[in-house]
Write a protein that holds these residues in place. Structure first.
Motif, mmCIF file in Angstrom:
data_model
loop_
_atom_site.group_PDB
_atom_site.id
_atom_site.type_symbol
_atom_site.label_atom_id
_atom_site.label_comp_id
_atom_site.label_asym_id
_atom_site.label_seq_id
_atom_site.Cartn_x
_atom_site.Cartn_y
_atom_site.Cartn_z
ATOM 1 N N ARG A 280 19.369 -10.734 -6.578
ATOM 2 C CA ARG A 280 19.715 -9.884 -7.712
ATOM 3 C C ARG A 280 20.873 -10.537 -8.455
ATOM 4 O O ARG A 280 21.778 -11.092 -7.832
ATOM 5 N N ALA A 281 20.854 -10.440 -9.762
ATOM 6 C CA ALA A 281 21.937 -10.957 -10.588
ATOM 7 C C ALA A 281 22.372 -9.826 -11.515
ATOM 8 O O ALA A 281 21.600 -9.385 -12.365
ATOM 9 N N TRP A 282 23.606 -9.349 -11.338
ATOM 10 C CA TRP A 282 24.117 -8.230 -12.116
ATOM 11 C C TRP A 282 25.234 -8.710 -13.023
ATOM 12 O O TRP A 282 26.053 -9.541 -12.633
ATOM 13 N N ASN A 283 25.272 -8.180 -14.238
ATOM 14 C CA ASN A 283 26.322 -8.600 -15.156
ATOM 15 C C ASN A 283 27.561 -7.738 -15.000
ATOM 16 O O ASN A 283 27.657 -6.915 -14.093
ATOM 17 N N ASP A 284 28.531 -7.917 -15.874
ATOM 18 C CA ASP A 284 29.819 -7.243 -15.717
ATOM 19 C C ASP A 284 29.791 -5.774 -16.126
ATOM 20 O O ASP A 284 30.818 -5.098 -16.087
#
Length: 296
Positions: free
Chosen positions: A47-51
């Motif tokens: 998973r890649a989550w942004n700020d």
């Protein structure tokens, strides 16, 4: 030569006792993206989550570095998927069941059932709602007499969570202790982490249709707790104008606000959130022959 077998045994034991390095993944750039990996042999589920919290960010295979000790893997396959299992997540729900939710709460819980069904294997959940008497084992007091915060301990059995919120289909409270309940939700998460379950990534999903009208906890305290614990807050505001304090809290914690003007919109929002939480990447990789992966 009678000592040779003993020497060989000691040598082999020391080799076996060497710690096994776990693989890791990093980005060459864009440090603001938060990576949540799960390795399964030669496959990485990522998973890649942004700020902005638990919001799916796009990454490129050329930007990934998969390493194990001094070895760097080659990426053989890189696919975006919307069907990740959720073994890395704990989704914490806070449901407003005050009197103004009387005609909508049943529909909400059915939508939440579908949300849990879509989350894939292994997701951990907890839930909290309001009550006017102590009728469950897990209760916290609120700021008024005869007002309580009912909850269940985190579980990977989604049927337990479903049964909990359905048990409140006919129970309504006069008051809305939303901020007190958020504080207690954070407190319960902290307790779970302190007892050894600290690797899961937490998300707090709040569903409410009105202003907090009785909490003792301030939003500034909630903001400090959310930032310190790195917990994304999702607020779904149903039908009414939200409390301005909620806007402030979300703006100061990188939380997200979802206005739902009717039941159809509420259902769609929950569907979209569930899809975003199961979206990520499946990466097949290979370490060099003789490298770290062959010594696992």
């Amino acid at each position: 030569m009678k000592f040779l077998p003993l020497i060989l045994l000691l040598f082999s034991t020391s080799v076996i006792a060497q710690p096994v390095l776990e693989p890791s993944v990093t980005l060459k750039s864009n440090a603001s993206i938060r990576l949540i990996p799960r390795f399964d042999n030669d496959t990485l589920y990522l998973r890649a989550w942004n700020d902005k919290g638990a919001v799916t960010a796009r990454v490129d295979s050329a930007d990934l570095i998969i390493s194990q000790g001094a070895d760097t893997a080659s990426i053989l396959k890189f696919d975006r998927t919307t069907h990740l299992e959720s073994k890395e997540l704990c989704v914490n729900f806070l449901l407003d069941n005050s009197a103004s939710m009387f005609h909508s709460y049943d529909s909400l819980t059915l939508y939440l059932d579908a949300f849990l069904d879509s989350m894939g294997a292994g997701v951990q959940t907890s839930a909290m709602t309001f009550d006017n008497i102590e009728r469950k084992p897990s209760y916290d007091g609120a700021s008024r007499p005869q007002l309580f915060l009912a909850s269940i301990t985190p579980t990977t059995d989604i049927e337990v969570t479903k049964a909990f919120w359905h048990s409140y289909d006919s129970i309504r409270t006069e008051f809305t202790p939303l901020f007190d309940a958020m504080w207690k939700s954070f407190d319960h998460i902290a307790g779970r982490r302190q007892h050894g379950d600290s690797l899961r990534k937490d998300i707090l999903i709040v569903v409410s249709d009105g202003d907090d009208n009785c909490s003792a906890i301030s939003v500034t305290l909630l903001q400090k707790m959310a930032i310190a614990m790195q917990i994304p807050i999702y607020v779904i505001n149903y039908r009414t104008e939200p409390d301005d304090r909620l806007y402030w809290l979300l703006n100061h914690t990188n939380g997200r606000f979802f206005p739902a003007s009717n039941l159809k919109a509420l259902r769609q929002i929950l569907h979209d959130i569930g899809k975003s939480l199961t979206t990520g990447y499946k990466v097949v990789f290979e370490f060099p022959i003789g490298g770290a992966a062959t010594r696992r």
